[in-house]
Structures are given as C-alpha cells and as structure tokens.
Design an enzyme around this catalytic site. Structure first.
Site, mmCIF file in Angstrom:
data_model
loop_
_atom_site.group_PDB
_atom_site.id
_atom_site.type_symbol
_atom_site.label_atom_id
_atom_site.label_comp_id
_atom_site.label_asym_id
_atom_site.label_seq_id
_atom_site.Cartn_x
_atom_site.Cartn_y
_atom_site.Cartn_z
ATOM 1 N N ASP A 1 27.546 -112.325 50.086
ATOM 2 C CA ASP A 1 27.388 -112.508 48.644
ATOM 3 C C ASP A 1 28.570 -113.295 48.094
ATOM 4 O O ASP A 1 29.606 -112.734 47.743
ATOM 5 C CB ASP A 1 27.284 -111.138 47.954
ATOM 6 C CG ASP A 1 27.063 -111.267 46.446
ATOM 7 O OD1 ASP A 1 26.792 -112.401 45.988
ATOM 8 O OD2 ASP A 1 27.158 -110.238 45.742
ATOM 9 N N ARG B 252 19.705 -106.741 42.678
ATOM 10 C CA ARG B 252 18.550 -106.201 41.960
ATOM 11 C C ARG B 252 17.342 -107.111 42.090
ATOM 12 O O ARG B 252 16.204 -106.649 42.018
ATOM 13 C CB ARG B 252 18.937 -105.953 40.493
ATOM 14 C CG ARG B 252 19.328 -107.189 39.724
ATOM 15 C CD ARG B 252 20.122 -106.859 38.461
ATOM 16 N NE ARG B 252 21.510 -106.524 38.748
ATOM 17 C CZ ARG B 252 22.387 -106.100 37.843
ATOM 18 N NH1 ARG B 252 22.021 -105.970 36.578
ATOM 19 N NH2 ARG B 252 23.623 -105.811 38.188
ATOM 20 N N ASP C 194 25.204 -113.792 40.419
ATOM 21 C CA ASP C 194 25.900 -112.766 41.218
ATOM 22 C C ASP C 194 25.232 -111.393 41.087
ATOM 23 O O ASP C 194 25.569 -110.470 41.822
ATOM 24 C CB ASP C 194 27.373 -112.699 40.782
ATOM 25 C CG ASP C 194 28.251 -112.022 41.819
ATOM 26 O OD1 ASP C 194 27.759 -111.772 42.941
ATOM 27 O OD2 ASP C 194 29.420 -111.736 41.512
ATOM 28 N N LYS D 270 19.261 -103.064 50.518
ATOM 29 C CA LYS D 270 19.739 -104.402 50.122
ATOM 30 C C LYS D 270 20.372 -105.106 51.321
ATOM 31 O O LYS D 270 21.324 -104.616 51.914
ATOM 32 C CB LYS D 270 20.770 -104.274 48.988
ATOM 33 C CG LYS D 270 21.486 -105.586 48.644
ATOM 34 C CD LYS D 270 22.444 -105.433 47.460
ATOM 35 C CE LYS D 270 23.290 -106.694 47.249
ATOM 36 N NZ LYS D 270 24.240 -106.569 46.118
ATOM 37 N N LYS E 190 32.119 -115.900 43.097
ATOM 38 C CA LYS E 190 33.139 -114.854 42.987
ATOM 39 C C LYS E 190 34.531 -115.469 43.117
ATOM 40 O O LYS E 190 34.702 -116.494 43.771
ATOM 41 C CB LYS E 190 32.942 -113.801 44.094
ATOM 42 C CG LYS E 190 31.736 -112.906 43.897
ATOM 43 C CD LYS E 190 31.663 -111.837 44.976
ATOM 44 C CE LYS E 190 30.410 -110.997 44.870
ATOM 45 N NZ LYS E 190 30.373 -110.138 43.665
#
Ligand code: BES
Ligand code: ZN
Ligand code: ZN
Length: 489
Positions: A262, A343, A339, A257, A269
């Site tokens: 992020d 995946r 978020d 990944k 977040k």
C-alpha cells in the site's frame, strides 16, 4: 515437534529441563521437582520474579543434566499468556544456546486455579510459535529451531490431554504460515504471485479453490476493486477458498484484505508511513491460513474464504482522487482518497460473498486504518458489529488466545461523514476524527442482512520488534482467534 510426556523425572535421562517457578506459591505437585525448586530459591540471585532465571547442574533429586528454573512472578498475576510467553522465551533461550531438545515442566493446573487443558494448550502454543524462525532471506542461518519440545506432566494427568498437541501443532503451523506470507517483502509477493502461493497451499490441503482474475473481475464489474488495482502492473485477483465438509449446515464466510503493498496510490504515503505496508495483506494471509488450518483439522463447519488481492500503486494508469467508480453491488463511490483502498476491495468481496453464498455469518479482517492503532494501540484489534452475540464470541476467543479484540461503536449518525456530493458514497470521510469507525461504517453498507463483524487488525498484525513468542514481522494475529471462534459457533 511438540509432545506431552508423563514420565518419572527422578529416573528419566534428560539433558535440559526448564521449570517455571512461582514467586509466592507452590505450583508443582512433584516432590523431587519441588525439592530442586527449594534449592534454587535458596540462591541469592533467584527470587522467581518474572524472568529471573538460574541454571542448576547435576542436581541429585532429578536425572536431568541441567535444570533451568525460570521465575513467573506472583501467582495472582499468572494467566494463560504468562505461561505462553514463558514457554516462548524458554524456547528462544534454548535456541540461542544451541540446544536441540528441551523438556518443559507443566505446573499443576489446580494450583494455578486453571483448567489443565487450557494450561497445556497455552504452553504448547508459546513453545511452538517461539520455535518459528523466519530466516529465508539470510545467507547465514544463525539460529536453528529446536527439533523436539517435550512437556512433562505428572503421570496420572497425561491421558485425556493427548489430543491437544496435534491440534496446537496444526493451528500454530497455520499461524506461522500467515506470519511468513506477511513478512515476505512486497517484491516477492506481487498479486499474481501471492495468488499462486495461496492457491497452491490451499489445494495441497484439499480446499476447493476458485480464482477470479482481471478479465472476470472486469466482466463481472468489480469496479471498486479494479480502481485500486489500476495503478499496478501486477493484475488483481479475487481468491475464493471453500471448506465444505459433507452435511455441514453452519456457514461462515471470512473476508481478508489483501493489499500486497500500500503505497497510498496517487495520495502517496509520506515518510516512514510506507515502510510497513508489505503487511497490508495480513487479513488475506490470516483468512487463507485459517481455512487451510480448518481443512487440516477436518472442521465440521462450512467455511468460505474470500480474498481480494491487489497492489496499490501510483502510475499513469492509476485511479485519481475525485474519480467515481461503480462497485460490484451497484453503488457508486467517489474516490476522495486513493489511500483509503482497503474498504474498496473489501466491499466488492463482501458483496460477492453475500450474493453468491449468503452465509450465516461473515467476518472480515483488515489492516484498515491507522486510526484504529491510535485508538487501541498495537496489541488490540477493534471489532465492529451490530450483532452483540457475535462481538461477545469474538471477544471471548480473543481473550482465550490473547489475540485481544475490543468492541467499537457503529453510530448511525456518523454515516453522514461518508456522503459525497456526486456519488452514493465517498471513500474518504469528511472528518479526520473517528477514522476507524467511519471505515467500518463504510463496510457496513455492503453487509446486507448477513450477521457481520469487522475486525481492524492494523495494530496487532505486524510487530517491528516481536515478543516472547513472535519474532519481528507478521504476527499471524487472527488465526488462533478464528480457530477458537469456529469451535464456539
Ligand atoms: N493500510 C492503511 C492502514 C494502516 C495504517 C495499516 C497503519 C497499518 C498501519 C490504509 O489503507 C490506509 O492508508 N488508511 C488511511 C485511511 C484514510 C486515508 C481515510 C489511514 O488510516 O490513514
Ligand atoms: Zn491505504
Ligand atoms: Zn491499506
């Protein structure tokens, strides 16, 4: 630079010798050395408990100018990682004292009830990793890495252990390369730049490289990955690295990944949840560094590295919660939460790997879920697989390298939690519980018939504080584990 030396301690002119001392048993075979240890143990301030230390100067038994005795605690509690940590802190203390060279005495393996290659390897790893300093962004470089670390071993024992030092050097260089990429701030490693950095290092060591850039990703319909990248002004890429030694049969694919930052995207977040998210590309760094290491070691295994690199940002172009996208494999996905981006990029990379390379084994590494950190804490990774043999091998390598992994379940009936009313799957599970499991189950839908394992490294990939052989920041967790695993497969 580390090296193994079998010399006579009585006569060898040495400035600093560090000696590990056990609190309740004799662990060295050298008479002169044991005499010095006896002398240290007579001092009130030294009991050889863990981290006890005392420095003796000009002892008559040895030619060393300074002998630093360091406690290891009781024999029963001494394992390979105690030795690794002892060497890491010994090196750190020597760096702080401004030394350039140090000698470290290796105990007699039989007395520890261990194998001597394991002892030498662990000690060298601790020293090598502890000698790494990440001070690229400091004007004043306060600490200077040691120039030379010599491991003293009792003369007849040295010969057959000679091959360990070069391997440890290479594997630890891989680990520190990953650490540096992870610790680099996100403004200095936006996707296009990280892509260039990885490709240039990989080429330097002779790996085959291929980069699918935004245009190809669009043409070839990497819909899930593109959805994550949509909000960022830096373009995504899928980097493919390949180590293909002539005649190799076994093939292993590693997927990492690579979210360079992020923010959560539009599901942004909050609070301090965002601060450490420069490390959300740890899987990518570890996979790239492992391939580079394997190339340098001239590994006989055919290894493919697939590294999706994106930045997850909010903007007017960003993917919205509720959007539906079509993944590379063709399944549609409702983005319940922007978020849960890891995946999304992983499944497109995994599907691509399965389709183009059909590897024997595929392992992905990802800082995938906070839930995994809740379950296993910051030092242990979760491993998910339906292949018990693969889990056992990963766990064994994890124990050996102290990059520990613990098996987690993939219960069929939890797949229900990934259902979407409108698409084939939802990236956001309908229950907040068992988040590490539902994330792994989501990935499992895209592993095809390949023997596959997922390692969630959200906890151990990054340490705010550091430990005996790792400074604060990226840990490179996974490089040593994978290098050990590749030898076992
Ligand atoms: N990168 C995070 C996971 C993470 C959290 C890594 C803490 C390291 C430390 C991941 O992309 C994420 O945000 N996951 C969400 C998933 C949820 C929205 C389903 C999480 O874990 O909360
Ligand atoms: Zn996220
Ligand atoms: Zn993430």
């Amino acid at each position: 630079m580390i090296g193994l030396k079998a010399v006579a301690l009585k006569t060898q002119k040495i400035e600093t010798l560090v000696v590990p001392v056990c609190a309740d048993k004799k662990i060295h075979d050298d008479r002169a050395l044991n005499a010095v240890i006896q002398k240290a143990l007579k001092l009130k301030e030294f009991k050889a408990d863990k981290e006890d230390r005392v420095t003796l100067y000009d002892v008559k038994q040895l030619a060393a100018a300074r002998v630093i005795c360091v406690g290891l605690g009781k024999l029963k509690k001494i394992d390979l990682d105690v030795l690794r940590s002892f060497c890491g802190s010994a090196v750190d203390k020597c760096i702080q004292s401004g030394f350039e060279t140090v000698w470290i005495a290796v105990p007699a393996a039989e007395r520890l009830k261990m194998e001597s290659p394991d002892v030498v390897e662990a000690m060298m790893e601790g020293a090598c990793l502890g000698n790494h300093i990440f001070d690229k962004y400091k004007k004043e470089k306060k600490k200077k890495a040691l120039k030379r670390i010599n491991f003293w071993i009792k003369p007849p024992a040295a010969g057959k252990l000679g091959r360990i030092a070069p391997r440890v050097r290479t594997v630890c260089a891989g680990t520190t390369l990953a650490r540096e990429w992870i610790s680099t701030p996100s403004n200095e490693k936006r996707p296009e730049r990280l892509t260039r950095a990885i490709v240039s290092q990989a080429r330097k060591y002779g790996l085959k490289t291929r980069v699918l850039r935004a245009r190809e990703l669009k043409q070839q319909k990497f819909g899930a990955m593109l959805a994550v990248a949509a909000g960022s002004s830096s373009k995504p890429s899928l980097v493919i690295l390949e180590h293909q030694p002539p005649g190799a049969k076994k093939s292993l694919a590693l997927v990492g990944k690579g979210v360079t930052f992020d923010s959560g995207g539009l599901n942004i977040k909050t609070g301090n949840g965002m601060a450490a998210m420069k490390a959300d590309m740890s899987g990518a760094a570890v996979v790239a560094a492992t391939l580079i290491t394997q190339a340098r070691l001239r590994s006989k295994t055919h290894i493919i590295g697939a590294i999706p690199i994106v930045e997850n940002m909010p903007s007017g172009e960003a993917t919205r919660p509720g959007d539906i996208v079509r993944s590379y494999a063709g399944k549609t996905i409702e983005i319940g939460n922007t978020d849960a981006e890891g995946r999304l990029i992983l499944i497109d990379a995994m599907s691509y790997v399965v389709k183009k390379y059909n590897p024997k084994i595929m392992i992905d590494l990802a800082t995938l879920t906070g839930a995994c950190v809740v379950a296993l804490g910051e030092k242990i990774a979760g491993v998910f697989s339906t292949d018990d043999r693969l889990v056992e091998a990963i766990q064994a390598s994890g124990d050996k390298t102290h990059e520990r992994c613990w098996p987690m379940p993939l219960p069929e009936d939890y797949k229900e939690l990934l259902k979407s009313d409108f698409a084939d799957l939802n990236n956001m599970p309908s229950s907040r519980w068992g988040g590490a499991i539902t994330a792994a189950l989501f990935l499992s839908e895209f592993s095809g018939d390949t023997r596959w394992a997922h390692i969630d490294i959200a906890g151990p990939a990054y340490h705010k504080k550091g430990n005996a052989y790792c400074g604060p920041g990226g840990t490179g967790f996974g490089v040593r584990l994978l290098c050990d695993l590749i030898q076992r497969l």
